[in-house]
Scaffold this motif. Sequence first.
Motif, PDB file in Angstrom:
ATOM      1  N   ALA A 151      26.644  24.291  33.860  1.00  0.00           N
ATOM      2  CA  ALA A 151      27.348  25.529  34.222  1.00  0.00           C
ATOM      3  C   ALA A 151      26.359  26.664  34.457  1.00  0.00           C
ATOM      4  CB  ALA A 151      28.345  25.903  33.116  1.00  0.00           C
ATOM      5  N   TRP A 152      25.293  26.709  33.650  1.00  0.00           N
ATOM      6  CA  TRP A 152      24.260  27.739  33.794  1.00  0.00           C
ATOM      7  C   TRP A 152      23.545  27.578  35.134  1.00  0.00           C
ATOM      8  CZ3 TRP A 152      22.394  32.095  31.631  1.00  0.00           C
ATOM      9  CH2 TRP A 152      21.067  32.468  31.905  1.00  0.00           C
ATOM     10  N   GLY A 153      23.174  26.361  35.471  1.00  0.00           N
ATOM     11  CA  GLY A 153      22.450  26.113  36.714  1.00  0.00           C
ATOM     12  C   GLY A 153      23.271  26.378  37.957  1.00  0.00           C
ATOM     13  N   SER A 154      24.585  26.271  37.829  1.00  0.00           N
ATOM     14  CA  SER A 154      25.455  26.510  38.979  1.00  0.00           C
ATOM     15  C   SER A 154      25.957  27.950  39.043  1.00  0.00           C
ATOM     16  CB  SER A 154      26.656  25.555  38.933  1.00  0.00           C
ATOM     17  OG  SER A 154      27.426  25.776  37.758  1.00  0.00           O
ATOM     18  N   GLY A 155      25.567  28.764  38.049  1.00  0.00           N
ATOM     19  CA  GLY A 155      25.950  30.165  38.051  1.00  0.00           C
ATOM     20  C   GLY A 155      27.290  30.459  37.414  1.00  0.00           C
ATOM     21  N   ARG A 156      27.945  29.450  36.841  1.00  0.00           N
ATOM     22  CA  ARG A 156      29.254  29.676  36.223  1.00  0.00           C
ATOM     23  C   ARG A 156      29.134  30.229  34.806  1.00  0.00           C
ATOM     24  NH1 ARG A 156      31.498  25.269  35.168  1.00  0.00           N
ATOM     25  NH2 ARG A 156      29.926  23.775  35.895  1.00  0.00           N
ATOM     26  N   ALA A 157      27.990  30.012  34.148  1.00  0.00           N
ATOM     27  CA  ALA A 157      27.769  30.545  32.802  1.00  0.00           C
ATOM     28  C   ALA A 157      26.872  31.778  32.913  1.00  0.00           C
ATOM     29  CB  ALA A 157      27.127  29.492  31.910  1.00  0.00           C
ATOM     30  N   GLU A 158      27.262  32.849  32.221  1.00  0.00           N
ATOM     31  CA  GLU A 158      26.561  34.115  32.381  1.00  0.00           C
ATOM     32  C   GLU A 158      25.630  34.459  31.217  1.00  0.00           C
ATOM     33  OE1 GLU A 158      29.521  37.046  33.040  1.00  0.00           O
ATOM     34  OE2 GLU A 158      30.136  36.258  34.999  1.00  0.00           O
ATOM     35  N   SER A 159      25.721  33.757  30.098  1.00  0.00           N
ATOM     36  CA  SER A 159      24.894  34.096  28.942  1.00  0.00           C
ATOM     37  C   SER A 159      24.105  32.875  28.473  1.00  0.00           C
ATOM     38  CB  SER A 159      25.742  34.635  27.792  1.00  0.00           C
ATOM     39  OG  SER A 159      26.637  33.637  27.332  1.00  0.00           O
ATOM     40  N   THR A 160      22.968  33.150  27.854  1.00  0.00           N
ATOM     41  CA  THR A 160      22.130  32.075  27.330  1.00  0.00           C
ATOM     42  C   THR A 160      22.773  31.494  26.078  1.00  0.00           C
ATOM     43  OG1 THR A 160      20.135  33.138  28.166  1.00  0.00           O
ATOM     44  CG2 THR A 160      19.862  31.493  26.422  1.00  0.00           C
ATOM     45  N   ARG A 161      23.003  30.192  26.074  1.00  0.00           N
ATOM     46  CA  ARG A 161      23.625  29.532  24.931  1.00  0.00           C
ATOM     47  C   ARG A 161      22.730  28.462  24.328  1.00  0.00           C
ATOM     48  NH1 ARG A 161      29.174  30.110  24.998  1.00  0.00           N
ATOM     49  NH2 ARG A 161      29.004  29.394  22.836  1.00  0.00           N
ATOM     50  N   ALA A 162      21.628  28.106  24.996  1.00  0.00           N
ATOM     51  CA  ALA A 162      20.757  27.045  24.480  1.00  0.00           C
ATOM     52  C   ALA A 162      19.422  27.104  25.207  1.00  0.00           C
ATOM     53  CB  ALA A 162      21.399  25.663  24.663  1.00  0.00           C
ATOM     54  N   ALA A 163      18.445  26.407  24.653  1.00  0.00           N
ATOM     55  CA  ALA A 163      17.130  26.274  25.288  1.00  0.00           C
ATOM     56  C   ALA A 163      16.618  24.873  25.003  1.00  0.00           C
ATOM     57  CB  ALA A 163      16.157  27.317  24.753  1.00  0.00           C
ATOM     58  N   ILE A 164      16.088  24.228  26.013  1.00  0.00           N
ATOM     59  CA  ILE A 164      15.587  22.858  25.865  1.00  0.00           C
ATOM     60  C   ILE A 164      14.125  22.827  26.273  1.00  0.00           C
ATOM     61  CG2 ILE A 164      15.881  20.440  26.535  1.00  0.00           C
ATOM     62  CD1 ILE A 164      18.751  21.126  27.335  1.00  0.00           C
ATOM     63  N   HIS A 165      13.291  22.284  25.409  1.00  0.00           N
ATOM     64  CA  HIS A 165      11.867  22.129  25.707  1.00  0.00           C
ATOM     65  C   HIS A 165      11.478  20.682  25.416  1.00  0.00           C
ATOM     66  CE1 HIS A 165      11.583  26.518  25.827  1.00  0.00           C
ATOM     67  NE2 HIS A 165      12.249  26.520  24.692  1.00  0.00           N
ATOM     68  N   THR A 166      10.977  19.987  26.408  1.00  0.00           N
ATOM     69  CA  THR A 166      10.541  18.616  26.194  1.00  0.00           C
ATOM     70  C   THR A 166       9.122  18.452  26.737  1.00  0.00           C
ATOM     71  OG1 THR A 166      11.417  17.835  28.324  1.00  0.00           O
ATOM     72  CG2 THR A 166      12.910  17.758  26.418  1.00  0.00           C
ATOM     73  N   GLY A 167       8.433  17.455  26.224  1.00  0.00           N
ATOM     74  CA  GLY A 167       7.077  17.203  26.681  1.00  0.00           C
ATOM     75  C   GLY A 167       6.591  15.867  26.140  1.00  0.00           C
ATOM     76  N   LEU A 168       5.589  15.325  26.776  1.00  0.00           N
ATOM     77  CA  LEU A 168       5.010  14.054  26.350  1.00  0.00           C
ATOM     78  C   LEU A 168       3.509  14.268  26.224  1.00  0.00           C
ATOM     79  CD1 LEU A 168       5.756  11.100  25.751  1.00  0.00           C
ATOM     80  CD2 LEU A 168       5.210  10.563  28.125  1.00  0.00           C
ATOM     81  N   VAL A 169       2.989  14.152  25.013  1.00  0.00           N
ATOM     82  CA  VAL A 169       1.573  14.409  24.761  1.00  0.00           C
ATOM     83  C   VAL A 169       1.001  13.273  23.917  1.00  0.00           C
ATOM     84  CG1 VAL A 169       1.728  16.914  24.910  1.00  0.00           C
ATOM     85  CG2 VAL A 169       2.181  15.808  22.736  1.00  0.00           C
ATOM     86  N   GLU A 170      -0.302  13.068  24.061  1.00  0.00           N
ATOM     87  CA  GLU A 170      -0.994  12.051  23.262  1.00  0.00           C
ATOM     88  C   GLU A 170      -1.538  12.718  22.002  1.00  0.00           C
ATOM     89  OE1 GLU A 170      -2.976   8.649  25.763  1.00  0.00           O
ATOM     90  OE2 GLU A 170      -3.562  10.592  26.617  1.00  0.00           O
ATOM     91  N   LEU A 171      -1.076  12.255  20.844  1.00  0.00           N
ATOM     92  CA  LEU A 171      -1.460  12.852  19.578  1.00  0.00           C
ATOM     93  C   LEU A 171      -1.832  11.771  18.563  1.00  0.00           C
ATOM     94  CD1 LEU A 171       1.501  15.407  19.184  1.00  0.00           C
ATOM     95  CD2 LEU A 171      -0.813  15.924  19.996  1.00  0.00           C
ATOM     96  N   THR A 172      -2.685  12.131  17.632  1.00  0.00           N
ATOM     97  CA  THR A 172      -2.954  11.264  16.497  1.00  0.00           C
ATOM     98  C   THR A 172      -1.876  11.514  15.435  1.00  0.00           C
ATOM     99  OG1 THR A 172      -4.310  12.883  15.326  1.00  0.00           O
ATOM    100  CG2 THR A 172      -5.430  11.474  16.946  1.00  0.00           C
TER     101      THR A 172
END
Length: 215
Positions: A138-159
């Motif tokens: 809904a946010w990406g299509s402009g139907r949602a007007e307020s921030t309700r969540a945040a998503i952060h993803t990533g793939l890293v090499e770690l010990t």
Amino acid sequence: MTDDPPSEPVADPASGAVRLTSPMLKAMAHPMRRRLLELMHEDVPRRATDLAELVGAPANSVSFHLRQLARAGLIVEAPEHARDRRDRVWVAAGSGFTVRPPEGPVSADDELVLRSFMDQEALDLHDLVDRITAWAAAWGSGRAESTRAAIHTGLVELTEEDVRWLSGELEQLMDRAIDRSRTPTDQPKRLWRMVSLVADDSLPSPPQHDPGGAP
């Protein structure tokens, strides 16, 4: 009728996190108790009426679930914050809760309790992801007007040492967010669910249950 004596929580001396036992996991099987426990902190006293307002449930029902959490050792009374002898005030039993490797073999019943708890946690997480992705569309299509969540993803090499460092940093960030939430402000506040997830990308999928087997 008197309450059974509560279980004694065992906190990690370094982190202050309480190691979850089978009685604790059984107590957390109820969704309302998991919800209440999310709102509890060791240094933030809560009354049943406070929590009832936050979760939108009757105060007498919340009081019952708080007693069950206390009986399992997940929360403790904080009489120093009470207004009188009838005033029951609660805090979390530690700075957090954790599942750590056992020091010896565990029974099949204990393993089943842990599996059931983790299955419920997975269902809760799936529900949260479904709600976030629906909002994101809904946010990406402009139907949602307020921030309700945040998503952060990533793939890293770690010990493994890197992962322990990252986990500690995320935990400290959550603690700072909790501290920030306690700062008085004129701006409206809502409850926000915080989830940090770090996982080995090669983790195998769990075995599928046999639909023809016993329930």
